[in-house]
Design an enzyme around this catalytic site. Sequence first.
Site, PDB file in Angstrom:
ATOM      1  N   ASP A 133       2.363   1.407  -4.799  1.00 34.07           N
ATOM      2  CA  ASP A 133       2.581   0.105  -4.134  1.00 34.07           C
ATOM      3  C   ASP A 133       3.536   0.563  -2.778  1.00 34.07           C
ATOM      4  OD1 ASP A 133       2.441  -2.369  -3.154  1.00 34.07           O
ATOM      5  OD2 ASP A 133       3.819  -3.293  -4.790  1.00 34.07           O
ATOM      6  N   HIS A 138      -2.717  -8.712  -8.265  1.00 35.75           N
ATOM      7  CA  HIS A 138      -1.054  -8.802  -8.381  1.00 35.75           C
ATOM      8  C   HIS A 138      -0.660 -10.203  -9.004  1.00 35.75           C
ATOM      9  CE1 HIS A 138       2.769  -8.961  -6.135  1.00 35.75           C
ATOM     10  NE2 HIS A 138       2.786 -10.080  -6.980  1.00 35.75           N
ATOM     11  N   ARG A 174      -0.410  -1.126   6.687  1.00 34.36           N
ATOM     12  CA  ARG A 174       0.016  -2.375   7.575  1.00 34.36           C
ATOM     13  C   ARG A 174      -0.822  -2.334   8.836  1.00 34.36           C
ATOM     14  NH1 ARG A 174       2.795  -4.584   3.840  1.00 34.36           N
ATOM     15  NH2 ARG A 174       4.901  -3.701   3.473  1.00 34.36           N
ATOM     16  N   HIS A 178       0.120  -0.038   1.345  1.00 39.64           N
ATOM     17  CA  HIS A 178       0.255  -1.047   2.478  1.00 39.64           C
ATOM     18  C   HIS A 178       0.314  -0.056   3.470  1.00 39.64           C
ATOM     19  CE1 HIS A 178       0.219  -4.616  -0.321  1.00 39.64           C
ATOM     20  NE2 HIS A 178       0.843  -3.634  -1.257  1.00 39.64           N
ATOM     21  N   ASN A 218      -3.655  -7.061   2.761  1.00 40.49           N
ATOM     22  CA  ASN A 218      -2.752  -7.937   3.439  1.00 40.49           C
ATOM     23  C   ASN A 218      -1.920  -7.792   4.819  1.00 40.49           C
ATOM     24  OD1 ASN A 218      -1.257  -5.971   1.925  1.00 40.49           O
ATOM     25  ND2 ASN A 218       0.491  -7.623   1.377  1.00 40.49           N
ATOM     26  N   HIS A 278       0.786  -2.842 -10.897  1.00 37.64           N
ATOM     27  CA  HIS A 278       2.201  -2.889 -10.925  1.00 37.64           C
ATOM     28  C   HIS A 278       2.783  -3.739 -12.021  1.00 37.64           C
ATOM     29  CE1 HIS A 278       1.486  -6.162  -8.331  1.00 37.64           C
ATOM     30  NE2 HIS A 278       1.597  -5.617  -7.308  1.00 37.64           N
TER      31      HIS A 278
HETATM   32  O1  DOR Z   1       6.772  -5.817  -2.854  1.00 37.84           O
HETATM   33  C1  DOR Z   1       5.707  -6.055  -2.389  1.00 37.84           C
HETATM   34  N1  DOR Z   1       5.323  -5.725  -0.956  1.00 37.84           N
HETATM   35  N2  DOR Z   1       4.867  -6.467  -3.253  1.00 37.84           N
HETATM   36  C2  DOR Z   1       3.492  -6.881  -2.664  1.00 37.84           C
HETATM   37  O2  DOR Z   1       2.785  -7.324  -3.483  1.00 37.84           O
HETATM   38  C3  DOR Z   1       3.205  -6.661  -1.239  1.00 37.84           C
HETATM   39  C4  DOR Z   1       4.120  -5.864  -0.720  1.00 37.84           C
HETATM   40  C5  DOR Z   1       3.986  -5.614   0.835  1.00 37.84           C
HETATM   41  O3  DOR Z   1       2.913  -5.877   1.335  1.00 37.84           O
HETATM   42  O4  DOR Z   1       5.275  -5.745   1.499  1.00 37.84           O
END
Ligand code: DOR
Length: 444
Positions: free
Chosen positions: A309, A178, A64, A62, A94, A236
């Site tokens: 992750d 997920h 961001r 991620h 996301n 995961h």
């Molecule tokens: O711990 C997590 N953080 N699991 C996820 O599925 C998303 C991720 C996040 O984007 O912070």
Amino acid sequence: MSDIRITNARMVNEGVVSEADLRVRDGRIDAIAPQLDARAGETHIDAAGRYLLPGLIDDQVHFREPGLEHKADIATESAAATAGGVTSFFEMPNTRPPTVTAAALADKYARAAGRARANYGFFFGASRDNAAELAALDPRSTPGIKVFMGASTGDMLVDEPAVLKDIFSRATLPVVTHCEDTPTIEANAAAWRARHGDELAAHHHPEIRSADACWQSSQLAVDLARKHGTQLHILHISTARELELFSPGPMQGKQITAEACIHHLSFDDRDYASLGNRIKCNPAIKSAEDRAALLAGVREGRIDILATDHAPHTRAEKEQPYLQAPAGLPLVQDLLPALLELVARGELTIEQVVEKACHNVAERFAVAGRGFLREGYCADLVLADPAATTDVDDAHALSKCGWSPFAGRSLRGRVDLTVVNGEIVWRDGALTGAIPGERLCFDR
Ligand code: DOR
């Protein structure tokens, strides 16, 4: 870009460790042989018996961007990736806005161009109402379709049976999930809140985000994939019980594959006492027995892929009380050292690391020309010293969030050199300034 000749390496590739030299020319692996002669103008690196591996491909990060750049961005996190031996990454949808339209996907590729130090691919997210976008998706434009079958960071939950059926039955490329059952988590949360009130803390996280929640959702994903013939990859995996959903043995030919992440292999519930919200993540880090079973699952082949992750959140966000602190930890800079630590402990072999963090990722997602040390392939390489240590501390974190859950630990293994598309990006503990990341090609 000058040619590179690496000599005296212990090359780990396709199940074998062999002594070899390797030459890089014009961004590609030009030659691999027991001995290669010097050429004028090249950069020579004496590996002195260190491991030479294909660059790792992290299929779950991620970064961001867009929308959450106060935590991280593609430039900072791809730099951290190369320090961790990662030469290619697949990034998750996301973000804000979420990557659920062709336009949002194109925007991410445009943002990465010229700023990513490692090669990049972006997942396309399923939402409750983007069936038309999914149907129109070019299979070469993305590693796959991400489905949050459990709610996590971001508002991307998809758990209505009719929508899931639609996604699983129509997908023309791998579906990655997920898996955590949200109603189970909500019921657990209500019960735990009633029992513990304000005393709720990070060590309750695996009781709220329970093993049962994982089991129910993973089982549903496997059932749907079997029913509809979907190519499914479950991200995961965090519990012993889920492992029985997956078959052991080599990945080739499997329709359903599974992944374990480095934090679930490196920490367990005893670590909440010292690390608290730093290791709050979804799915939660669970018991020592779960962790041992996951490692056995990697060895048996029930787990096909190893990843991170990587999910950066700022220190201030993580320092909030348990219920407010976001889930996720920055991990990409520590990936290869943490895997080498597991090798040093005798939990995994170096061949298994390369199989599951390089070869299998490339094959599972049809990444063209990467993931192996083969003549003609892109020169994505890592030189790592298993006899040296990486002393992790927050001060050395390259992620914008500026911390690591491994801080204070000494990992037995160090990334000395990372090469992306034939350019040295990381050498002897420092970034070189090169930004050679390219868009990944998915060969389907
Ligand atoms: O711990 C997590 N953080 N699991 C996820 O599925 C998303 C991720 C996040 O984007 O912070």
